[in-house]
Design an enzyme around this catalytic site. Structure first.
Site, PDB file in Angstrom:
ATOM      1  N   GLU A 209       0.826  -1.214   0.000  1.00 16.31           N
ATOM      2  CA  GLU A 209       0.000   0.000   0.000  1.00 16.31           C
ATOM      3  C   GLU A 209       0.860   1.264   0.000  1.00 16.31           C
ATOM      4  OE1 GLU A 209      -2.810  -0.372   3.233  1.00 16.31           O
ATOM      5  OE2 GLU A 209      -4.072  -1.719   2.070  1.00 16.31           O
TER       6      GLU A 209
ATOM      7  N   GLU B 194      -6.752  -7.562  -1.408  1.00 17.42           N
ATOM      8  CA  GLU B 194      -7.399  -7.510  -0.092  1.00 17.42           C
ATOM      9  C   GLU B 194      -8.865  -7.105  -0.240  1.00 17.42           C
ATOM     10  OE1 GLU B 194      -5.572  -5.234   3.000  1.00 17.42           O
ATOM     11  OE2 GLU B 194      -3.557  -6.034   2.637  1.00 17.42           O
TER      12      GLU B 194
END
Length: 844
Positions: free
Chosen positions: A196, A267
């Site tokens: 991320e 995710e």
């Protein structure tokens, strides 16, 4: 004399023939082994494994958050839930807790974990970090990294890159040695570097871009034969695949940054992680199923559920304020039990998508927009009858009718119906036909005999050595060895400084950057204060009585874990920052920089290891008489709870602290931090069976707060023996009725009809029907009540179908419940709600 030579010659010839045949045999074995090697490539449609396109259903399971004894059943249940891939982070700070000393044993045995996945015929995605976040302390980065001179994390920094490369190569070389990559015949088909990064890249500017390019080149240069992803990083450099994280990637993901890359979802958050003090937040399985169906209808071919099994933050491994229980609302709960209907409804979704596999992977996509809230997405393979359609209704309040290829389909509010042949509805994301369960915590008869608690109270320091003129920063003081750091200071007050006005009060004011704090003034306990996950800073302010002469202040700074996100993680600070005395006639006395501060790291009991059998002997324990001050250790013994079911300790009556069983860290508890509903965020704390022995298990608790009630603590057995069903008569029958043969979707059974299924776990059988209603019942599993409409024979019908069986199937229609001729509420669409109790047969 010549005979021995002849014998030796014959023996040598025999050995040559034998060795030749052995080499030939070995060569055949090697060739056979090489045929198991799988090339993993990709294109704009999907990952291609061993020359075949794949739809990948993946689930995150983190090896340190459960025990090796639990891994086999968790992985097996994941496979039975329709997954073909397991995703895990690699946790740098559990493998290299001390610089240069790597550990891959016990709960950190990554190789064993991956081989168990391979044994189950599943793939692996390996997420290396180095930073992982994951609500794990320090985002997975080891503490010692903070103290490397000149280091800045996650940027183009020489020191950070040197240590990262050494770590990355150590892990990947270990995987290579064990032949775990697909290119070697192993299960690892995909890797991830960094995590991320788009969330912090702006803070690092060009150095961040340079770092990401460096990380990409590092793993790519190792030529491991697998593709690599960077999640939540849309401008990931080639050949990295940019992947999506979030709840609705079918709508929020802009797509791959190159046409030759597939759409991957790394995710899909199955729930919201919990922090101490927050209110319960859940994500419905209907929403998860909708999001996955939408993603696959828009060229997605890979989804990963984060988490599929959350597990437990044992010891002190959770990030700041994060509960010990992690992602408990995932398809497999903290104990590895199937959380229904989340588990079953997603399993049915995977079955439905598999029926669409050929058109999804080889067909051409088309889209129609028949209405404001409706959408049709379908795939057809040219020259064949292969076709799959997704009919979507985005209206959250009302069903919509969609006309597709001459047929009308009623689509439930905010749902997607899947038609694997563009004709037959086999699944709807909002209509759950799998069973439900409710979790029970049953008080153990065997473990809860009268506890004989003994106590040891930590000595309160008075004047500690130290030469700091400000309170030392708490992360740096504790170095992640403990949650606790002491601060002491002394100061003199003369008569003229004391308040002149009668009744005037003096106050100590402590401003802290987090996480919690206890304070004593002149030996008297003042109380405690704390921040929260969202607002870590807080101010502690209490009245104090000053005396002429020397006064003493003692503070205990308390951590709840290290931070796990954001830029410049190595420069985060916490602990007391400003200390002052208010109400003096001379004005505010700032103690922050006018007094010397002494420090001490941790508790005496921690230093002596009194949470272990050996350490118990190092201090003098007293019998617990019903009341104790804060900073007290409690110890007692208990027998293991009966049965083989999961076990937990319920910490009712306690405040805040740490738990150990037989020397194993169960985790942090915090009962006194109540959420807005006035409830403790977590009450039960998982004790894995591998921590226990049959008798005389040592329970040790370190409790920070005074006057708690350890006698209320109890041990519980965890089960999901309350099983339910909630099926509407207008629902789509289970996808299990269908299979695909060539280009045709065909029924497996002669009669495709709607049924409700109830199934007990293990060898248990249905012992009681606790509720049954065919009508308009209300409530959820464990809490059903009758509505205004109910078929009187409901319970009788369910008992006939189910009592004494491990699994039963009930037809959901009016005829079954004698409502086809006599229906007192004809205009009501009926629902069958059933709740049964499962139990072991008394004979067994």
């Amino acid at each position: 004399m010549r005979k021995p030579s002849l014998d030796r010659w014959l023996l040598a010839a025999f050995l040559v023939v034998l060795l030749s045949s052995s080499c030939a045999f070995a060569s055949k074995k090697e060739v056979k082994k090489k045929t198991n090697n799988k090339e993993v490539t990709y294109d704009g449609t999907s990952l291609i494994i061993d020359g075949k396109r794949e739809l990948l259903y993946s689930g995150s399971i983190h090896y340190p958050r459960s025990t090796p004894e639990m891994w086999p059943s968790i992985i097996e249940r994941a496979k039975q839930g329709g997954l073909n891939t397991i995703q895990t982070y690699v946790f740098w700070n559990v493998h290299e807790l001390e610089q240069g000393k790597f550990n891959f044993s016990g709960r950190t045995d990554l190789v064993k974990f991956i081989k168990l996945i391979e044994k189950n015929g599943m793939y692996v995605t390996l997420r290396l970090g180095p930073f992982i976040q994951a609500e794990w302390t320090h985002g997975g980065l080891p503490y010692w990294l903070r103290e490397v001179p000149g280091i800045f994390f996650r940027t183009d920094n020489k020191e950070f890159k040197e240590h990262t490369e050494r770590y990355v190569r150590t892990v990947l070389d270990k995987m290579k040695e064990e032949k775990l990559f697909a290119s070697q015949g192993g299960p690892i088909i995909l890797g991830q570097i960094e995590n991320e990064y788009s969330a912090v890249q702006r803070a690092y500017k060009q150095d961040g871009i340079n770092y990401i390019k460096w990380a990409s080149k590092l793993v790519d240069s190792m030529n491991l034969g697998i593709p690599w992803v960077m999640c939540k990083h849309n401008d990931a450099p080639d050949p990295m695949i940019n992947a999506c994280n979030g709840r609705h990637c079918g709508d929020t993901f802009p797509g791959p940054n190159k046409e030759n890359k597939p759409s991957l979802w790394t995710e899909n958050w199955t729930t919201q992680f919990r922090v101490f003090g927050d209110s319960p937040v859940k994500r419905s399985v209907e929403d998860i199923a909708f999001s996955v169906a939408r993603f696959f209808s828009k060229n997605g071919t890979h989804v990963n559920y984060y988490m599929y099994h959350g597990g437990t933050n044992f010891g002190r491994n959770g990030a700041h304020y994060v509960t010990t229980r992690y992602y408990d609302d995932a398809p497999l709960d903290e104990y590895g039990l199937e959380r229904e209907p989340k588990y079953g409804h997603l399993k049915h979704l995977h079955n439905a998508l598999n029926l669409c596999k050929k058109p999804l992977l080889w067909g051409q996509p088309r889209t129609e927009k028949p209405g404001k809230d409706t959408e049709i997405r379908y795939y057809e393979e040219p020259g064949t009858k292969s076709c799959a359609a997704f009919l979507a209704n985005n209206n959250t309040e009302a069903a919509e009718t969609i006309k597709f290829r001459g047929k009308e389909y009623v689509i439930a509010p905010r749902s997607i119906s899947i038609l694997p042949d563009c004709k037959t509805v086999v699944y709807n994301t909002a209509q759950i036909v799998s069973h439900h369960t409710s979790r029970n915590f049953m008080k153990s008869k065997k473990a809860n005999k009268k506890f004989d608690f003994k106590v040891f109270t930590e000595p309160l320091p008075h004047k500690l050595k130290g030469d700091s003129y400000i309170p030392v920063e708490l992360y740096g003081l504790t170095k992640d060895k403990t949650d606790y750091g002491w601060y002491t200071t002394s100061f003199k007050i003369n008569k003229n400084q004391l308040p002149k006005k009668k009744g005037a009060k003096t106050t100590v004011r402590i401003a802290s950057l987090g996480h919690a704090l206890h304070a004593w003034f002149n030996g008297e306990y003042l109380g405690n204060g704390h921040g929260s996950h969202d607002e870590k800073s807080f101010v502690f302010q209490e009245p104090v009585t000053l005396k002429e002469g020397e006064n003493h202040l003692v503070m205990l700074g308390v951590l709840t874990g290290f931070p796990d996100s954001g830029a410049y993680l190595e420069h985060r600070y916490t602990g007391p920052r400003s200390v002052s005395i208010l109400g003096l006639s001379s004005g505010v006395l700032d103690l922050t920089e006018s007094s010397k501060w002494g420090n001490k790291v941790g508790m005496e009991g921690e230093r002596l290891g009194i949470h272990t059998e050996e350490g118990l002997k190092k201090v003098k324990w007293q019998k617990f008489t019903g009341k104790a001050p804060g900073l007290t250790w409690y110890q007692t013994y208990f027998d293991a709870p009966e049965s083989e079911s999961a076990a937990a300790v319920r910490m009712s009556g306690m405040g805040k602290g740490l738990i150990w069983v037989n020397g194993e860290g169960v985790g942090r508890y915090w009962m006194s931090f109540l959420n807005p509903l006035g409830q403790s965020t977590q009450i039960e704390y998982h004790i894995p069976r591998s921590f226990l022995k049959p008798k005389k298990n040592l329970l040790v608790i370190f409790e920070e707060e005074p006057n708690v009630k350890p006698e209320i603590i109890d041990f519980v057995i965890v089960n999901r023996d309350t099983v339910c069903s909630y099926v509407g008569e207008d629902y789509t029958p289970s996808v299990r009725h269908w299979t695909r043969k060539q280009d045709q979707v065909q029924a497996i059974t002669d009669n495709v009809s709607l049924t409700a299924t109830l199934k007990c776990s293990g060898n248990k059988k249905i012992s009681e029907v606790e509720f049954a209603s065919f009508g308009n019942p209300i409530g959820t599993c464990g809490n059903f009540t009758l509505g205004t409409c109910n078929a009187p024979v409901s319970k009788q019908v369910v008992e006939k179908h189910c009592l004494g069986k491990g699994e039963c199937v009930i037809p959901v229609n009016k005829a079954t419940f004698q409502q086809d001729k006599k229906d007192s509420c004809k205009n009501v669409v009926k629902t069958l709600a059933v709740q049964v109790k499962c139990a072991r047969d008394k004979k067994n």
